[in-house]
Design a protein around this motif. Structure first.
Motif, mmCIF file in Angstrom:
data_model
loop_
_atom_site.group_PDB
_atom_site.id
_atom_site.type_symbol
_atom_site.label_atom_id
_atom_site.label_comp_id
_atom_site.label_asym_id
_atom_site.label_seq_id
_atom_site.Cartn_x
_atom_site.Cartn_y
_atom_site.Cartn_z
ATOM 1 N N UNK A 101 40.864 44.470 45.108
ATOM 2 C CA UNK A 101 40.857 43.282 44.257
ATOM 3 C C UNK A 101 42.257 42.684 44.157
ATOM 4 N N UNK A 102 43.272 43.538 44.132
ATOM 5 C CA UNK A 102 44.652 43.052 44.129
ATOM 6 C C UNK A 102 44.911 42.234 45.398
ATOM 7 N N UNK A 103 44.446 42.738 46.541
ATOM 8 C CA UNK A 103 44.626 42.022 47.803
ATOM 9 C C UNK A 103 43.941 40.662 47.764
ATOM 10 N N UNK A 104 42.767 40.588 47.129
ATOM 11 C CA UNK A 104 42.076 39.309 46.974
ATOM 12 C C UNK A 104 42.908 38.353 46.134
ATOM 13 N N UNK A 105 43.561 38.883 45.094
ATOM 14 C CA UNK A 105 44.396 38.046 44.234
ATOM 15 C C UNK A 105 45.590 37.496 44.999
ATOM 16 N N UNK A 106 46.198 38.328 45.847
ATOM 17 C CA UNK A 106 47.329 37.871 46.657
ATOM 18 C C UNK A 106 46.873 36.758 47.597
ATOM 19 N N UNK B 286 54.285 33.517 36.223
ATOM 20 C CA UNK B 286 53.747 34.877 36.175
ATOM 21 C C UNK B 286 52.246 34.843 35.930
ATOM 22 N N UNK B 287 51.502 35.656 36.670
ATOM 23 C CA UNK B 287 50.054 35.775 36.490
ATOM 24 C C UNK B 287 49.689 37.261 36.474
ATOM 25 N N UNK B 288 49.027 37.696 35.410
ATOM 26 C CA UNK B 288 48.577 39.090 35.315
ATOM 27 C C UNK B 288 47.400 39.351 36.246
ATOM 28 N N UNK B 289 47.427 40.531 36.900
ATOM 29 C CA UNK B 289 46.318 40.957 37.735
ATOM 30 C C UNK B 289 45.824 42.310 37.225
ATOM 31 N N UNK C 86 51.764 40.016 38.351
ATOM 32 C CA UNK C 86 52.067 41.272 37.655
ATOM 33 C C UNK C 86 50.826 42.160 37.708
ATOM 34 N N UNK C 87 50.870 43.121 38.622
ATOM 35 C CA UNK C 87 49.733 44.002 38.865
ATOM 36 C C UNK C 87 49.764 45.156 37.867
ATOM 37 N N UNK C 88 48.621 45.422 37.245
ATOM 38 C CA UNK C 88 48.558 46.518 36.280
ATOM 39 C C UNK C 88 48.446 47.850 37.026
ATOM 40 N N UNK C 89 47.492 48.692 36.814
ATOM 41 C CA UNK C 89 47.488 50.030 37.428
ATOM 42 C C UNK C 89 46.573 50.024 38.647
ATOM 43 N N UNK D 202 42.090 33.974 36.023
ATOM 44 C CA UNK D 202 40.781 33.312 36.132
ATOM 45 C C UNK D 202 40.933 31.799 36.209
ATOM 46 N N UNK D 203 41.779 31.245 35.335
ATOM 47 C CA UNK D 203 41.882 29.790 35.230
ATOM 48 C C UNK D 203 42.702 29.164 36.356
ATOM 49 N N UNK D 204 43.768 29.851 36.801
ATOM 50 C CA UNK D 204 44.684 29.228 37.750
ATOM 51 C C UNK D 204 44.480 29.704 39.192
ATOM 52 N N UNK D 205 43.897 30.888 39.366
ATOM 53 C CA UNK D 205 43.645 31.392 40.717
ATOM 54 C C UNK D 205 42.161 31.449 41.060
ATOM 55 N N UNK D 206 41.298 31.284 40.065
ATOM 56 C CA UNK D 206 39.868 31.452 40.296
ATOM 57 C C UNK D 206 39.529 32.882 40.665
ATOM 58 N N UNK D 207 40.294 33.834 40.113
ATOM 59 C CA UNK D 207 40.161 35.252 40.499
ATOM 60 C C UNK D 207 39.750 36.103 39.304
ATOM 61 N N UNK D 208 38.943 37.095 39.578
ATOM 62 C CA UNK D 208 38.677 38.153 38.602
ATOM 63 C C UNK D 208 38.353 39.422 39.378
ATOM 64 N N UNK D 209 38.566 40.559 38.740
ATOM 65 C CA UNK D 209 38.286 41.839 39.391
ATOM 66 C C UNK D 209 36.782 41.995 39.599
ATOM 67 N N UNK D 210 36.394 42.539 40.755
ATOM 68 C CA UNK D 210 34.978 42.716 41.069
ATOM 69 C C UNK D 210 34.584 44.189 41.201
ATOM 70 N N UNK D 211 35.502 45.016 41.641
ATOM 71 C CA UNK D 211 35.172 46.406 41.976
ATOM 72 C C UNK D 211 35.286 47.288 40.734
ATOM 73 N N UNK D 212 34.240 48.036 40.455
ATOM 74 C CA UNK D 212 34.210 48.873 39.259
ATOM 75 C C UNK D 212 35.115 50.090 39.419
ATOM 76 N N UNK D 213 35.532 50.653 38.287
ATOM 77 C CA UNK D 213 36.348 51.861 38.327
ATOM 78 C C UNK D 213 35.569 53.009 38.952
ATOM 79 N N UNK D 214 34.256 53.047 38.726
ATOM 80 C CA UNK D 214 33.420 54.096 39.316
ATOM 81 C C UNK D 214 33.530 54.068 40.854
ATOM 82 N N UNK D 215 33.494 52.880 41.432
ATOM 83 C CA UNK D 215 33.617 52.770 42.887
ATOM 84 C C UNK D 215 35.009 53.177 43.356
#
Length: 316
Positions: free
Chosen positions: A202-207, A218-221, A153-156, A290-303
């Motif tokens: 970052x979404x692509x990394x999660x996929x 379901x996993x929130x992204x 479930x991808x947010x914005x 984080x717990x089930x995919x080992x994923x977290x967002x890396x790219x800042x909103x500024x970038x």
């Protein structure tokens, strides 16, 4: 690993394809409606039998569903989001390939949430519009299919390639128009809305992570942090070098108008207060990712905003 990607020509699909192509262990096949697809097939009108035969021939280990529509009538959204997913699930059930399914859902499935809260995956979904309803129905089809499946479930999503009709895309376009016309003041509406913006890369990394994981359900992204649109607008203005004043209009933003209607001035950047049906606030609880995919967002909103502005500036 053989991967079949549906919707590779869409906003998210393009970045997912790039991420997978960078992995030498992945053998990628793109299926979709566009001419750039390896195989032409329309999920919303194609038969499960035809897709089953293709799956049995290609025998992918993973199928990623990025296909769908974000705009249209309720009937069109149902056809492209819900019916298409039903076709895919039925085809996978009939097929002998036993592929894992990674399905892209969206935060609009949750609908409005309490201000200040973080939405976890077990929250009751109450979508506030036809798009969210069509995506939630698709998610329920995937979860009830009996397949080895995960729904992200991808947010914005934001960053390079951000659609011009999205909130940040409209802000960038309004700034571009203001600078082109030499306007010293930019009037904007609907800036009190707060959303969890996550970069499309970052979404692509999660996929990619989901294709390698055994996680189901379901996993929130998202980033886990809501940002007020007003703050994003100020950051975009700073990045663009706009020297004028941002003036926030009170109340719901007016409907989009043409430059002719406005006497040659730039249009205001919004179509309604909450066109996604999610209310004034939305923020993801991202602990499961984080717990089930080992994923977290890396790219800042500024970038992400800098990339959005770079693309907008190229249209000046």
């Amino acid at each position: 690993m053989r991967v079949l990607l549906l919707g590779a020509g869409g906003y998210l699909g393009r970045f997912v394809a790039d991420r997978l192509l960078a992995d030498p262990a992945v053998q990628l096949t793109a299926l979709g409606r566009g001419d750039d697809a390896d195989v032409r097939f329309d999920l919303s009108t194609g038969s499960p039998g035809a897709l089953t035969r293709f799956l049995d021939a290609v025998h992918p280990g993973v199928v990623i569903n990025c296909a769908g529509a974000i705009r249209g009538t309720a009937s069109e959204l149902t056809r492209h989001n819900t019916v298409a997913t039903a076709t895919l699930c039925e085809s996978l059930r009939r097929s002998g390939c036993r592929a894992r399914l990674v399905h892209i859902g969206c935060a609009a499935e949750y609908g409005p949430s309490q201000n200040g809260s973080s939405i976890a995956e077990d929250a009751v979904a109450r979508p506030g519009g036809p798009y969210g309803v069509s995506k939630l129905a698709a998610t329920e089809l995937v979860l009830g299919s009996g397949l080895d499946a995960i729904v992200l479930r991808v947010f914005s999503p934001t960053g390079p390639g951000t659609p011009a009709g999205s909130p940040l895309g409209r802000l960038a376009d309004s700034l571009r128009r203001a600078m082109q016309h030499g306007d010293s003041e930019l009037k904007l509406g609907g800036l009190a809305v707060q959303r969890d913006f996550v970069d499309v890369r970052d979404v692509a990394r999660a996929v990619h992570a989901a294709t390698l994981s055994a996680a189901q359900g379901v996993v929130n992204i998202g980033t886990g942090h809501a940002v007020r649109l007003r703050e994003a607008a100020a950051a975009l203005a700073r990045i663009s070098g706009y020297a004028g004043t941002l003036h926030e209009l009170e109340g719901p933003p007016p409907p989009r108008q043409s430059p002719e209607t406005l006497g040659g001035q730039h249009p205001l950047p919004a179509v309604g207060p909450y066109p996604d049906g999610c209310g004034p606030w939305q923020q993801a609880d991202v602990r499961t990712a984080r717990d089930r995919l080992g994923w977290r967002a890396r790219i800042s909103l500024e970038e992400s905003l800098a990339d959005i502005w770079m693309e907008a500036a190229c249209r000046m």
